[in-house]
Design a protein around this motif. Structure first.
Motif, short mmCIF file in Angstrom:
data_model
loop_
_atom_site.label_atom_id
_atom_site.label_comp_id
_atom_site.label_asym_id
_atom_site.label_seq_id
_atom_site.Cartn_x
_atom_site.Cartn_y
_atom_site.Cartn_z
N ASP A 321 0.86 -1.18 0.00
CA ASP A 321 0.00 0.00 0.00
C ASP A 321 0.89 1.23 0.00
O ASP A 321 1.78 1.36 0.85
N ALA A 322 0.69 2.14 -0.96
CA ALA A 322 1.59 3.29 -1.12
C ALA A 322 1.56 4.21 0.10
O ALA A 322 2.55 4.88 0.39
N GLU A 323 0.45 4.24 0.83
CA GLU A 323 0.33 5.16 1.96
C GLU A 323 0.80 4.54 3.27
O GLU A 323 1.54 5.16 4.03
N THR A 324 0.42 3.28 3.51
CA THR A 324 0.73 2.65 4.80
C THR A 324 1.94 1.72 4.75
O THR A 324 2.50 1.38 5.79
N GLY A 325 2.32 1.28 3.57
CA GLY A 325 3.43 0.33 3.45
C GLY A 325 3.02 -1.10 3.75
O GLY A 325 3.87 -1.99 3.78
N THR A 326 1.73 -1.34 3.96
CA THR A 326 1.24 -2.69 4.26
C THR A 326 1.42 -3.60 3.05
O THR A 326 1.10 -3.23 1.92
N LEU A 327 1.90 -4.81 3.30
CA LEU A 327 2.10 -5.78 2.22
C LEU A 327 0.75 -6.19 1.63
O LEU A 327 -0.19 -6.51 2.36
N ILE A 328 0.65 -6.18 0.31
CA ILE A 328 -0.56 -6.56 -0.41
C ILE A 328 -0.46 -8.02 -0.83
O ILE A 328 0.60 -8.50 -1.22
N ASP A 329 -1.58 -8.71 -0.75
CA ASP A 329 -1.61 -10.12 -1.16
C ASP A 329 -1.69 -10.21 -2.69
O ASP A 329 -2.71 -10.60 -3.27
N ALA A 330 -0.60 -9.83 -3.34
CA ALA A 330 -0.53 -9.86 -4.80
C ALA A 330 -0.26 -11.27 -5.28
O ALA A 330 0.28 -12.11 -4.55
N ARG A 331 -0.65 -11.51 -6.53
CA ARG A 331 -0.37 -12.79 -7.16
C ARG A 331 0.58 -12.55 -8.33
O ARG A 331 0.47 -11.54 -9.03
N HIS A 332 1.48 -13.48 -8.53
CA HIS A 332 2.40 -13.42 -9.67
C HIS A 332 2.27 -14.72 -10.44
O HIS A 332 2.06 -15.79 -9.87
N GLY A 333 2.41 -14.64 -11.75
CA GLY A 333 2.35 -15.86 -12.55
C GLY A 333 2.66 -15.56 -14.01
O GLY A 333 2.90 -14.41 -14.39
N LEU A 334 2.66 -16.61 -14.82
CA LEU A 334 2.97 -16.47 -16.24
C LEU A 334 1.70 -16.14 -17.02
O LEU A 334 0.61 -16.64 -16.72
N TRP A 335 1.87 -15.33 -18.07
CA TRP A 335 0.74 -14.78 -18.81
C TRP A 335 -0.17 -15.85 -19.40
O TRP A 335 -1.40 -15.72 -19.40
N PHE A 336 0.37 -16.96 -19.92
CA PHE A 336 -0.48 -17.93 -20.61
C PHE A 336 -1.53 -18.52 -19.67
O PHE A 336 -2.68 -18.74 -20.05
N SER A 337 -1.16 -18.76 -18.41
CA SER A 337 -2.11 -19.34 -17.45
C SER A 337 -3.08 -18.28 -16.92
O SER A 337 -4.28 -18.54 -16.78
N ILE A 338 -2.55 -17.10 -16.63
CA ILE A 338 -3.41 -16.01 -16.16
C ILE A 338 -4.44 -15.66 -17.22
O ILE A 338 -5.63 -15.44 -16.93
N ASN A 339 -4.03 -15.62 -18.48
CA ASN A 339 -4.94 -15.30 -19.57
C ASN A 339 -6.06 -16.34 -19.69
O ASN A 339 -7.20 -16.02 -20.01
N ALA A 340 -5.70 -17.63 -19.41
CA ALA A 340 -6.70 -18.69 -19.51
C ALA A 340 -7.69 -18.65 -18.36
O ALA A 340 -8.89 -18.91 -18.55
N LEU A 341 -7.21 -18.30 -17.16
CA LEU A 341 -8.07 -18.34 -15.97
C LEU A 341 -8.74 -17.01 -15.68
O LEU A 341 -9.72 -16.95 -14.93
N GLU A 342 -8.19 -15.93 -16.21
CA GLU A 342 -8.79 -14.59 -16.03
C GLU A 342 -8.99 -13.99 -17.42
O GLU A 342 -8.39 -12.97 -17.75
N PRO A 343 -9.85 -14.59 -18.25
CA PRO A 343 -10.02 -14.12 -19.63
C PRO A 343 -10.54 -12.68 -19.68
O PRO A 343 -11.33 -12.27 -18.84
N GLY A 344 -10.05 -11.95 -20.66
CA GLY A 344 -10.47 -10.56 -20.82
C GLY A 344 -9.70 -9.57 -19.97
O GLY A 344 -9.94 -8.36 -20.05
N LEU A 345 -8.75 -10.08 -19.18
CA LEU A 345 -7.96 -9.18 -18.32
C LEU A 345 -7.03 -8.32 -19.17
O LEU A 345 -6.33 -8.83 -20.04
N LYS A 346 -7.01 -7.03 -18.90
CA LYS A 346 -6.14 -6.11 -19.64
C LYS A 346 -4.97 -5.70 -18.77
O LYS A 346 -5.09 -5.50 -17.57
N LEU A 347 -3.82 -5.57 -19.42
CA LEU A 347 -2.61 -5.15 -18.72
C LEU A 347 -2.49 -3.64 -18.71
O LEU A 347 -2.90 -2.97 -19.65
N HIS A 348 -1.90 -3.11 -17.65
CA HIS A 348 -1.60 -1.66 -17.58
C HIS A 348 -0.53 -1.32 -18.62
O HIS A 348 0.35 -2.11 -18.89
#
Length: 348
Positions: A321-348
């Motif tokens: 969190d940019a204001e508090t510094g609290t760790l965010i429960d982010a997910r990391h992974g490879l695009w091919f699997s993310i694209n399959a499981l989260e279809p329609g997701l757009k990248l920044h």
């Protein structure tokens, strides 16, 4: 007195019959001992034939995942030797191991999954997770499952319902990502499947229900111990020392080999591009690591109220969190699997 006649050939064979019988019995015993593990595996092997999804014996009803995305990845269930009761090393024991080249365990650039719960911190070395993929542990009095699926580069920390809850590797994948199941020692078959990346039950009566997770860091050992000087770490299995050394998948991430070719996206970045996912007030959002790395100033990118801390050599991304510094429960992974499981997701 005449000398005694030597025994005839028939007498020698008759007198030595017991030697031949004993040798035969010994051979049979040795063969039985050598073949027993293979025979037991053939008889007691968990369900799965490496080809048919149905052969693995899971409840596939009410699936919230397209059935075309579910496919075999391993020959049968439970081929991965998950850890149920890890041995734990404190900093003193780690330093003792590191003092000798022959026993060195964790060095500065080694990657770990770091978890902190209720003031208790622990590192789960990636060298161990490459082999075991799942580690059942209890940290800060909370039962957790630390999971890593190297073909999709996804790490997640699931909160288990009870300390007795045990997960297994189904041998199936959904959208390329591993599907887990809750083990039941009294009954095999009919269990629902859970997506590791989505942290969600995918089939059966509870399909669509999310599993609680806990934030984690995929970071270097030197960074983790600076953040948590009193951290402990999961110990390796001494019997698998050679296997740990041979199980680093780093070359997989830099080549074009696709384990699941049908999932290669037709648009977007390289199928194996590393992506970070964050749930925000505006929904799920995604960033490509290469983009964040290019835009980083002093190793930092800030946007959408988030602070991305960029590490290089090896590459890591930490989201707070940019204001508090609290760790965010982010997910990391490879695009091919993310694209399959989260279809329609757009990248920044």
């Amino acid at each position: 007195m005449a000398p005694e006649a030597p025994p005839s050939q028939s007498m020698r064979l008759r007198d030595g019959w017991w030697v031949l019988v004993a040798a035969g019995m010994l051979c049979l015993l040795l063969m039985s001992w050598a073949l027993a593990p293979a025979l037991l595996r053939m008889v007691d092997r968990p369900p799965g034939d490496g080809a048919s999804v149905d052969s693995y014996g899971f409840d596939l009803s009410s699936s919230v995942l397209e059935t075309s995305l579910i496919e075999p990845a391993l020959l049968h269930r439970d081929m991965v030797p998950v850890i149920n009761d890890p041995s734990i090393l404190d900093m003193g024991e780690i330093e003792t191991l590191n003092s000798k080249r022959s026993t060195r365990y964790l060095v500065s650039k080694d990657l770990v999954i770091g978890v902190e719960i209720n003031g208790e911190a622990r590192a789960y070395p990636m060298s161990v997770l490459h082999v075991h993929e799942l580690i059942h542990d209890e940290l800060g009095s909370v039962p957790i499952l630390v999971s890593w699926h190297w073909p999709t580069a996804v790490a997640r920390v699931l909160v288990r319902d009870t300390a007795a809850t045990r997960y297994g590797i189904s041998g199936l994948v959904g959208g390329g990502n591993t599907l887990l199941y809750e083990r039941n020692d009294d009954r095999v078959g009919g269990e629902p499947l859970h997506s590791q990346l989505l942290a969600r039950t995918m089939t059966g009566p509870a399909a669509g229900i999310d599993i609680s997770t806990h934030p984690h860091l995929l970071t270097t050992w030197v960074n983790w111990k600076q953040l948590h000087p009193e951290t402990t770490a999961v110990a390796p299995d001494p019997d698998l020392k050679k296997r740990y050394k041979k199980s680093n998948p780093s070359t997989y991430y830099v080549n074009d080999t696709m384990l699941f070719p049908s999932l290669a996206p037709k648009t977007g970045p390289h199928p194996k591009a590393w992506i970070t996912l964050v749930e925000t007030g505006e929904g799920l959002q995604a960033w490509a690591w290469t983009d964040l790395q290019e835009r980083a100033r002093g190793g930092i990118v800030e946007e959408e109220g988030l602070q991305f801390r960029i590490g290089r050599d090896p590459d890591t991304i930490e989201v707070r969190d940019a204001e508090t510094g609290t760790l965010i429960d982010a997910r990391h992974g490879l695009w091919f699997s993310i694209n399959a499981l989260e279809p329609g997701l757009k990248l920044h």
